[in-house]
Design a protein around this motif. Structure first.
Motif, short mmCIF file in Angstrom:
data_model
loop_
_atom_site.label_atom_id
_atom_site.label_comp_id
_atom_site.label_asym_id
_atom_site.label_seq_id
_atom_site.Cartn_x
_atom_site.Cartn_y
_atom_site.Cartn_z
N SER B 50 37.25 14.10 13.67
CA SER B 50 36.32 13.46 14.30
C SER B 50 35.81 14.33 15.60
CB SER B 50 36.86 12.20 15.20
OG SER B 50 37.09 11.10 14.01
N VAL B 51 36.78 15.29 16.01
CA VAL B 51 36.28 16.19 17.11
C VAL B 51 35.31 17.30 16.77
CG1 VAL B 51 36.92 17.91 18.79
CG2 VAL B 51 38.52 15.94 18.41
N MET B 98 24.65 9.69 13.18
CA MET B 98 25.98 9.52 13.18
C MET B 98 26.14 7.88 13.03
SD MET B 98 28.88 11.29 15.33
CE MET B 98 30.68 11.08 14.81
N ILE B 99 27.09 7.48 12.32
CA ILE B 99 27.72 5.98 12.20
C ILE B 99 29.32 6.10 12.46
CG2 ILE B 99 25.95 4.86 11.23
CD1 ILE B 99 27.52 5.25 8.64
N PHE B 100 29.80 5.10 13.23
CA PHE B 100 31.07 5.35 13.69
C PHE B 100 32.11 4.35 12.93
CE2 PHE B 100 28.45 6.93 17.10
CZ PHE B 100 29.11 7.99 17.63
N GLN B 101 33.34 4.23 13.10
CA GLN B 101 34.27 3.21 12.41
C GLN B 101 33.99 1.86 12.91
OE1 GLN B 101 38.30 4.52 13.02
NE2 GLN B 101 39.17 2.71 12.31
N ALA B 182 29.14 10.32 8.94
CA ALA B 182 29.70 9.10 8.88
C ALA B 182 31.20 9.04 9.21
CB ALA B 182 29.48 8.42 7.52
N ASP B 183 31.80 8.66 10.36
CA ASP B 183 33.10 8.78 10.62
C ASP B 183 33.88 7.54 10.12
OD1 ASP B 183 35.50 9.47 11.88
OD2 ASP B 183 34.69 10.02 13.84
N GLU B 184 34.60 7.66 9.41
CA GLU B 184 35.38 6.46 8.97
C GLU B 184 34.46 5.18 8.68
OE1 GLU B 184 38.80 6.48 8.22
OE2 GLU B 184 39.79 8.20 9.06
N PRO B 185 33.49 5.28 8.05
CA PRO B 185 32.57 4.33 8.03
C PRO B 185 33.02 3.02 7.42
CG PRO B 185 31.66 5.69 6.31
CD PRO B 185 33.07 6.36 7.13
N THR B 186 34.03 3.01 6.78
CA THR B 186 34.41 1.73 6.17
C THR B 186 35.61 1.40 6.15
OG1 THR B 186 34.93 2.91 4.01
CG2 THR B 186 32.78 2.08 3.95
N GLY B 220 40.59 7.72 -1.82
CA GLY B 220 39.69 7.21 -2.70
C GLY B 220 38.35 7.20 -2.36
N VAL B 221 37.80 7.04 -1.15
CA VAL B 221 36.63 6.97 -0.75
C VAL B 221 36.06 8.37 -1.15
CG1 VAL B 221 35.06 6.82 1.32
CG2 VAL B 221 36.91 5.15 0.84
#
Lengths: 339, 332
Positions: B50-51, B98-101, B182-186, B220-221
């Protein structure tokens, strides 16, 4: 307590040696509204659920958030009072027990929580956390208690000297081991594991899963393993129950359930999980469910899943599908499988 | 076109200066992302993934964080680290989004979702409110939100988790960025909703031709989405390659351990899970030599003394491990 365990088993439900028998379990939470906080409806978190857990097995319970799996686990331990239904543990209806008897039964049924950060009191040393059940149930005290605590810590892969430390000095995986040690302290027969590895990194997750399996063998434990991760549940379970919106939709032996899922929801759920192998994953066909899970305060009529089901028929809206055995104790609640 | 480099990260070092000491969250990381490509970044919590993404967006809080001199991040050949704050603001959202968790905490609860999407459009594209509203509705439609004309006036709390993540994606894509981080989007979503979002991201990537940097701990993702994958451990890249190569034949013991330690959906009960012993090292007290050596089943003498470099082999795969270094003196 006077009866030997064998005798209790023999009297149990239908002559089957089940450790736990859950019958028509319901848990409704009231929704209040208006100025006078009148009850304006109910969240049907668990809505008529029946299943059994055999001694020594791991029953996996899967479903998405809000499906009622955690509530089922808590009602089963009587951490929450059920609205209706019954839970028999070793043939005893635990909902009819008084405080004192319930306290005795609790020694045999323990829980491991999801969040290893929130479920350990930060002001208590690890030794006090694990020793507390021993004291409350007057099993051991003083030096004997300390020895037990040290033994338990070693059993779960920590060191005896850790007893003097506080929870914040431990990593997530270690904390979960502490939670497991606390659950083991009273030599229980049943442990409800409520998402025990969900908060952990994969490399730590496998350490805790292996530990749970070792302990099961060593101490003859029975698990109700609640999780949303179907791969983890497959790995650890003998039988798996699938919940959707407060109800069970399918229950079968784990191989059978994963190889031949009979309910459209189970099929979609299995197809939705990405497999960590690009060769396989990119050739799989996926059933993408439309929309979201409906609100449990106002579930659809008939079959709860019909609003997202690609096979929905008029009958599904009219009547709740029966819970039936389609062979070899593979249970499913779906009109597609009606004889 | 597809092989053209969009983002190039060179020797990125992002450190945090805390009361307890210096934390090298990202320590000498180099990689690139091609136009229109999905790059997966995998690693466990605290590995610096993430950093890294926040460094690209220049969103590292300073203090306590600092991107050290000698680091370089270019976007279409332009250095981002020397850009002024106002130039950077233009790039964020417009070029890189950017999209976040956490879709709940990333949306402002007191504004309607429409207001929040329109803000970005008005700011970056200079459209009038009416035009912006029209485009916002189009975006909601694009990300598969039913009856967008009504939904646009709703507040985040009225929407489910999956819907909120769709809103976040709509917002991120509203200015046609060339790269989406996309940081852990799902991670916060249920599997059936995750499946919807992954399908959506694949469709949008094809339609809009943007590059995606997909950060996740879920292999898996990655297996499903990524073309290339970067594996991070303790602030460093330990392995890089195409997703097929890395999953079929992981070269770094850490990657191998990660892949083997996940229970498989198509696996049997009872088979013992592979375990990576021990825990991620404390960033304030990194081990001498290779950071993975205390947990590595193959650790040799050289691993305890010297850090391996990330070395590229003939097939274009990169790995930082003495096992794969022909010349064990450390010079490739």
């Amino acid at each position: 307590m006077a009866q030997p365990a064998e005798a209790i088993k023999k009297q149990s439900y239908d002559g089957v040696d089940d450790l736990v028998v859950v019958k028509n379990l319901k848990k409704y939470f009231p929704i209040t509204g208006g100025v006078f906080s009148r009850i304006v409806g109910f969240v049907k978190a668990v809505d008529d659920v029946s299943f059994t857990i055999k001694p020594g097995e791991t029953l996996g319970m899967v479903g998405e958030s809000g499906c009622g799996k955690t509530t089922t686990g808590r009602v089963l331990l009587r951490l929450l009072e059920a609205t209706e239904g019954s839970v028999e543990f070793e043939g005893k209806d635990i909902f009819s027990l008084d405080r004192e008897d319930m306290r005795r039964v609790r020694r045999d049924m323990q829980i491991v929580f999801q969040d290893p950060y929130a479920s350990l009191n930060p002001r208590m040393t690890v030794g006090d956390i694990i020793g507390e059940p021993l004291e409350i149930h007057r099993v051991a005290k003083g030096k004997e208690k300390d020895d037990r605590v040290r033994g338990l810590l070693e059993t779960v892969g920590l060191r005896g000297m850790h007893a003097r430390r506080y929870p914040h000095e431990f990593s997530g995986g270690q904390r979960q081991r502490i939670g497991v040690a606390r659950a083991l302290a009273l030599n229980p027969k049943l442990i409800v594991c409520d998402e025990p590895v969900s908060a952990l990194d994969v490399s730590i997750q496998s350490q805790v899963l292996n530990l749970l399996e070792d302990l099961q063998q060593e101490f003859d434990l029975t698990y109700l393993f609640i999780a949303h991760d179907l791969s983890v549940v497959r790995h650890i379970s003998d039988r798996v129950a699938v919940m959707y919106l407060g109800q069970l939709v399918e229950l079968a032996e784990q191989d059978e359930l994963y190889e031949n899922p009979a309910h459209p929801y189970t099929q979609a759920l299995l197809s939705a999980i990405p497999i960590a192998d690009p060769e396989i994953q990119r050739t799989r066909k996926r059933i993408v469910l439309e929309g979201d899970v409906p609100s449990p305060s106002n579930p659809p009529s008939g079959c709860h899943f019909r609003t997202r089901c690609q096979h929905a028929m008029p009958k599904c809206a009219e009547e709740k599908p029966p819970w039936q055995d389609i062979g070899d104790e593979h249970y499913v609640a779906c009109w597609l499988h009606e004889e | 076109m597809s092989e053209e480099v969009l983002v190039n990260v060179e020797n990125l070092r992002t450190f945090f200066y805390t009361e307890d000491g210096e934390v090298p969250a990202v320590d000498g990381v180099s990689f690139h992302i091609n136009r229109g490509e999905t790059l997966g970044v995998v690693g466990e919590s605290g590995c610096g993934k993430s950093v890294t993404s926040l460094s690209i967006m220049r969103l590292i809080p300073d203090p306590p964080g600092k991107i050290l001199k000698g680091s370089s991040i270019t976007f279409e050949g332009e250095e981002l680290l020397t850009k002024s704050d106002s130039d950077m603001r233009k790039i964020r959202g417009n070029d890189i989004s950017m999209i976040f968790q956490e879709p709940m905490t990333s949306l402002n609860p007191v504004y309607t979702v429409g207001d929040q999407i329109m803000e970005a459009i008005e700011l970056h594209q200079g459209l009038s409110e009416k035009e912006a509203r029209k485009q916002a509705i189009e975006m909601l439609n694009l990300v598969g939100i039913p009856s967008p004309e009504q939904r646009i006036d709703e507040y985040p709390h009225q929407l489910s988790g999956g819907m909120r993540q769709r809103i976040m994606i709509a917002m991120a894509l509203s200015c046609n960025p060339r790269m989406l981080i996309a940081d852990e989007p799902t991670t916060a979503l249920d599997v059936t909703i995750q499946a919807q979002i992954l399908e959506l991201m694949k469709r949008l990537k094809d339609e809009l031709g943007m590059a995606i940097m997909l950060i996740t701990h879920d292999l898996g993702v990655i297996a499903e989405m990524a073309e290339r994958v970067v594996v991070m451990y303790a602030g460093k890249i330990v392995e890089e390659g195409t997703v097929f190569d890395v999953f079929a034949d992981p070269m770094h013991p850490y990657t191998e351990g990660l892949i083997n330690s996940i229970p498989r959906l198509d696996g049997a009960k009872g088979e013992r899970l592979h375990v990576i012993e021990g825990v991620v090292p404390n960033p304030l007290a990194m081990p001498q030599g290779c950071y993975f050596n205390p947990r590595c089943p193959y650790a040799m003498d050289v691993c305890l003394e010297e850090q391996p470099d990330l070395i590229e082999d003939e097939g274009g795969r990169k790995v930082a491990c003495w096992l794969h270094s022909k010349d064990r003196s450390g010079v490739a």
